[in-house]
Design an enzyme around this catalytic site. Structure first.
Site, PDB file in Angstrom:
ATOM      1  N   GLY A 172      93.775 -48.031  46.398  1.00  0.00           N
ATOM      2  CA  GLY A 172      94.109 -46.629  46.115  1.00  0.00           C
ATOM      3  C   GLY A 172      92.973 -45.759  46.636  1.00  0.00           C
ATOM      4  N   LYS A 187      87.705 -36.872  52.502  1.00  0.00           N
ATOM      5  CA  LYS A 187      87.133 -38.200  52.270  1.00  0.00           C
ATOM      6  C   LYS A 187      85.696 -38.044  51.783  1.00  0.00           C
ATOM      7  CE  LYS A 187      86.932 -42.688  54.621  1.00  0.00           C
ATOM      8  NZ  LYS A 187      87.454 -43.414  55.783  1.00  0.00           N
ATOM      9  N   GLY A 244      82.516 -43.111  44.837  1.00  0.00           N
ATOM     10  CA  GLY A 244      83.433 -42.059  45.280  1.00  0.00           C
ATOM     11  C   GLY A 244      82.910 -41.252  46.461  1.00  0.00           C
ATOM     12  N   ARG A 262      90.136 -35.096  56.920  1.00  0.00           N
ATOM     13  CA  ARG A 262      91.025 -35.820  57.830  1.00  0.00           C
ATOM     14  C   ARG A 262      92.399 -35.172  57.825  1.00  0.00           C
ATOM     15  NH1 ARG A 262      90.945 -41.993  56.680  1.00  0.00           N
ATOM     16  NH2 ARG A 262      92.201 -41.552  54.850  1.00  0.00           N
ATOM     17  N   ASP A 315      95.934 -51.995  54.076  1.00  0.00           N
ATOM     18  CA  ASP A 315      95.734 -50.667  53.471  1.00  0.00           C
ATOM     19  C   ASP A 315      95.136 -49.700  54.486  1.00  0.00           C
ATOM     20  OD1 ASP A 315      93.549 -52.604  52.957  1.00  0.00           O
ATOM     21  OD2 ASP A 315      92.467 -50.835  52.300  1.00  0.00           O
ATOM     22  N   ASN A 316      94.733 -50.216  55.629  1.00  0.00           N
ATOM     23  CA  ASN A 316      94.195 -49.338  56.678  1.00  0.00           C
ATOM     24  C   ASN A 316      95.179 -49.162  57.831  1.00  0.00           C
ATOM     25  OD1 ASN A 316      91.823 -49.055  55.240  1.00  0.00           O
ATOM     26  ND2 ASN A 316      90.759 -50.669  56.343  1.00  0.00           N
TER      27      ASN A 316
HETATM   28  P1  AMP Z   1      87.731 -48.660  53.044  1.00  0.00           P
HETATM   29  O1  AMP Z   1      86.842 -49.828  53.328  1.00  0.00           O
HETATM   30  O2  AMP Z   1      87.065 -47.333  53.209  1.00  0.00           O
HETATM   31  O3  AMP Z   1      89.040 -48.736  53.747  1.00  0.00           O
HETATM   32  O4  AMP Z   1      88.036 -48.755  51.487  1.00  0.00           O
HETATM   33  C1  AMP Z   1      88.700 -49.832  50.832  1.00  0.00           C
HETATM   34  C2  AMP Z   1      88.940 -49.438  49.383  1.00  0.00           C
HETATM   35  O5  AMP Z   1      87.698 -49.227  48.701  1.00  0.00           O
HETATM   36  C3  AMP Z   1      89.724 -48.139  49.207  1.00  0.00           C
HETATM   37  O6  AMP Z   1      90.495 -48.261  48.045  1.00  0.00           O
HETATM   38  C4  AMP Z   1      88.623 -47.113  49.036  1.00  0.00           C
HETATM   39  O7  AMP Z   1      89.049 -45.980  48.368  1.00  0.00           O
HETATM   40  C5  AMP Z   1      87.599 -47.895  48.224  1.00  0.00           C
HETATM   41  N1  AMP Z   1      86.226 -47.413  48.451  1.00  0.00           N
HETATM   42  C6  AMP Z   1      85.452 -47.590  49.543  1.00  0.00           C
HETATM   43  N2  AMP Z   1      84.236 -47.025  49.368  1.00  0.00           N
HETATM   44  C7  AMP Z   1      84.231 -46.473  48.142  1.00  0.00           C
HETATM   45  C8  AMP Z   1      83.270 -45.746  47.375  1.00  0.00           C
HETATM   46  N3  AMP Z   1      82.063 -45.476  47.854  1.00  0.00           N
HETATM   47  N4  AMP Z   1      83.645 -45.329  46.155  1.00  0.00           N
HETATM   48  C9  AMP Z   1      84.861 -45.603  45.654  1.00  0.00           C
HETATM   49  N5  AMP Z   1      85.798 -46.299  46.307  1.00  0.00           N
HETATM   50  C10 AMP Z   1      85.500 -46.727  47.542  1.00  0.00           C
HETATM   51 MG    MG Z   2      90.698 -47.917  53.796  1.00  0.00          MG
END
Ligand code: AMP
Ligand code: MG
EC number: 2.7.7.-
Length: 487
Positions: free
Chosen positions: A90, A113, A126, A176, A252-253
């Site tokens: 999510g 983001k 976050g 974005r 998810d990407n």
């Molecule tokens: P990503 O690697 O950016 O595609 O993120 C994979 C998952 O981890 C997604 O659900 C992101 O929202 C969550 N996520 C990545 N980095 C953070 C962060 N610094 N804080 C909270 N959630 C994160």
């Molecule tokens: Mg992602």
């Protein structure tokens, strides 16, 4: 041209309700300031580019202010990460602020983001760091300039807010833009949590908003899946043709629109290397450059599984079977153009593979090879390029085949050949070391290099006076940068 307060919102995804997303307000970052903005992305919202310089721009996209009509939501989704299903994903650090429609009637999601914690943050803070925000911004706009479908980036806003990764860094936000933020993982979420009603609601939303023509087909879901397969085959053909390595092709990407989505430790190839792994935590090389092709199919089958409530397994299987042949046709078409060929011959695939093998063995710069091949007549270009190859004899043998192949196309005017080839072979690409130099400067408060690099990459096919250094091969230090997957 509009001012920021003249944007018109229509938050269709938010209206689907709490089963699909959660209302969360952005958490502001301290002392927000503009790092870089994309005038071309601003134009998608009909925004006057001068708006980027106003204080309210940094306040809006740094989470301090919000339009009254915006409805910030964190979306829920799941997905397969490195092949394993993760039910708990999510928007952990991004928010869909709302959907804006422009004068042409197009809808654009505004996704911020790095906007702070949400119910999906798990252990995360976050936040997004300046480094990764700049990389996402540059890559989105550079891919777009290469005609590779992608989400867009409106701006990066920097701050004084400290965040901890391997070391202390500063938080930033990137705004974005995309017609949709629905991922393969959205469909997987409702499938694996066994919520057929909501999955249907999501499906109907996506069909109506993004695949309206499929609604006219006898089986709308099957038509949509077919379209997603076709778009992904074309997208990945473009990545392979231009040497783009996504790095984290988790489901998810993956966007249901078939566009490049969620930038992590991506890279453009410098030296050609089919086995290149740009993500340093990808020990098995699951997402290596050449594996992107079969992984594209793997991801589509994960989506197919989630669509079994709507489509028969036979129809899904048959449609998935279209992916590889479509990929191959697009890829070969693009590579023929990169080689300056205007006709098709059965042996073109072999000619190309032969070249790539020689490039692989000699570590030849992937982008510059094709650019230089169009600079001069084939004979002259090959005579110059052969010095880059260790196996000169091997390269000369390939050169003979290439010259014979070009000759079979008939008389060619070199001026026209150059124009044609330069229009598909970029001179400037987002090399990791160029991004790194811009990031180093930005981290010490100097944003001029990010802005210059963005401007150069916005026009990658045209030689830009004074910008010769941006077209050079990377220095030794710049070839082996470890791109951290923390962001
Ligand atoms: P990503 O690697 O950016 O595609 O993120 C994979 C998952 O981890 C997604 O659900 C992101 O929202 C969550 N996520 C990545 N980095 C953070 C962060 N610094 N804080 C909270 N959630 C994160
Ligand atoms: Mg992602």
């Amino acid at each position: 041209m509009k001012a920021l307060d003249e944007l018109t919102f229509d938050n269709r995804f938010a209206r689907l309700g709490d089963a699909f997303s959660t209302h969360v307000l952005p958490e502001p970052i301290a002392a927000p300031r503009l790092v870089v903005a994309s005038p071309a992305a601003m134009a998608l919202l009909d925004l006057d580019p001068a708006e980027a310089e106003t204080p309210v721009f940094a306040e809006l996209f740094g989470g301090h202010k919000l339009w009254a009509e915006a409805e910030p939501r964190a979306m829920v989704y799941s997905g397969h990460q490195f092949g394993s299903y993760n039910p708990q994903l999510g928007d952990g650090r991004g928010l869909l602020l709302g959907e804006v429609y422009n004068n042409a009637g197009e809808h654009w999601d505004l996704h911020l983001k790095g906007a702070g914690q949400t119910p999906y943050s798990r252990m995360g803070d976050g936040r997004a760091v300046l480094r990764s925000s700049i990389r996402e911004f540059l890559a989105s706009e550079a891919l777009h300039a290469l005609s590779i479908p992608t989400t867009r980036a409106l701006c990066v806003i920097g701050s004084d807010t400290p965040v901890w990764r391997e070391k202390q860094e500063r938080a930033a936000m990137v705004l974005r833009l995309s017609p949709s933020h629905v991922r393969f993982g959205h469909f997987e979420f409702f499938y694996y949590t066994k919520r057929p009603e909501q999955q249907k609601e999501l499906g109907e939303h996506v069909l109506a908003m993004h695949f309206p023509l499929c609604l006219e087909q006898p089986e709308p879901y099957l038509a949509m899946f077919r379209e997603i397969v076709e778009r992904n085959a074309e997208l990945i053909a473009k990545w392979q043709a231009y040497g783009f390595c996504h790095g984290v092709m988790n489901t998810d990407n993956m966007s249901i629109l078939g566009i490049t989505f969620d930038f992590g430790p991506f890279a453009f190839l410098d030296d050609f290397d089919a086995h290149f792994i740009c993500n340093h935590s990808d020990d098995q090389g699951r997402y290596s450059f050449s594996n992107q092709v079969p992984i594209g199919q793997w991801n589509l089958s994960a989506l197919a599984q989630a669509l079994t409530p709507f489509i028969s397994v036979e129809a899904l299987r048959e449609t998935l079977g279209l992916y590889l042949p479509l990929f191959q046709a697009h890829y070969l078409d693009l590579m023929r153009r990169r080689l300056g060929l205007t006709t098709a011959e059965d042996d073109d695939q072999k000619l190309l593979e032969h070249l790539l093998q020689l490039m692989q063995n000699s570590g030849v710069d992937y982008s510059l090879f094709f650019r230089r091949l169009g600079d001069e007549s084939p004979e002259q270009a090959l005579a110059r390029l052969r010095d880059d190859f260790v196996d000169i004899k091997g390269f000369d043998a390939w050169g003979e085949l290439y010259i014979a192949r070009v000759a079979r196309e008939g008389e060619v005017d070199q001026e026209q050949r150059r124009t044609r080839m330069h229009a598909v072979n970029p001179l400037y690409i987002l090399r990791n070391y160029l991004a790194q130099k811009a990031i180093d400067a930005a981290e010490s408060g100097d944003y001029s290099e990010v802005r210059r690099l963005h401007a150069v990459l916005s026009n990658p096919f045209e030689e830009q006076p004074g910008m010769e250094s941006y077209a050079e091969r990377p220095p030794e230090w710049g070839k082996h940068l470890e791109i951290s997957c923390s962001s």
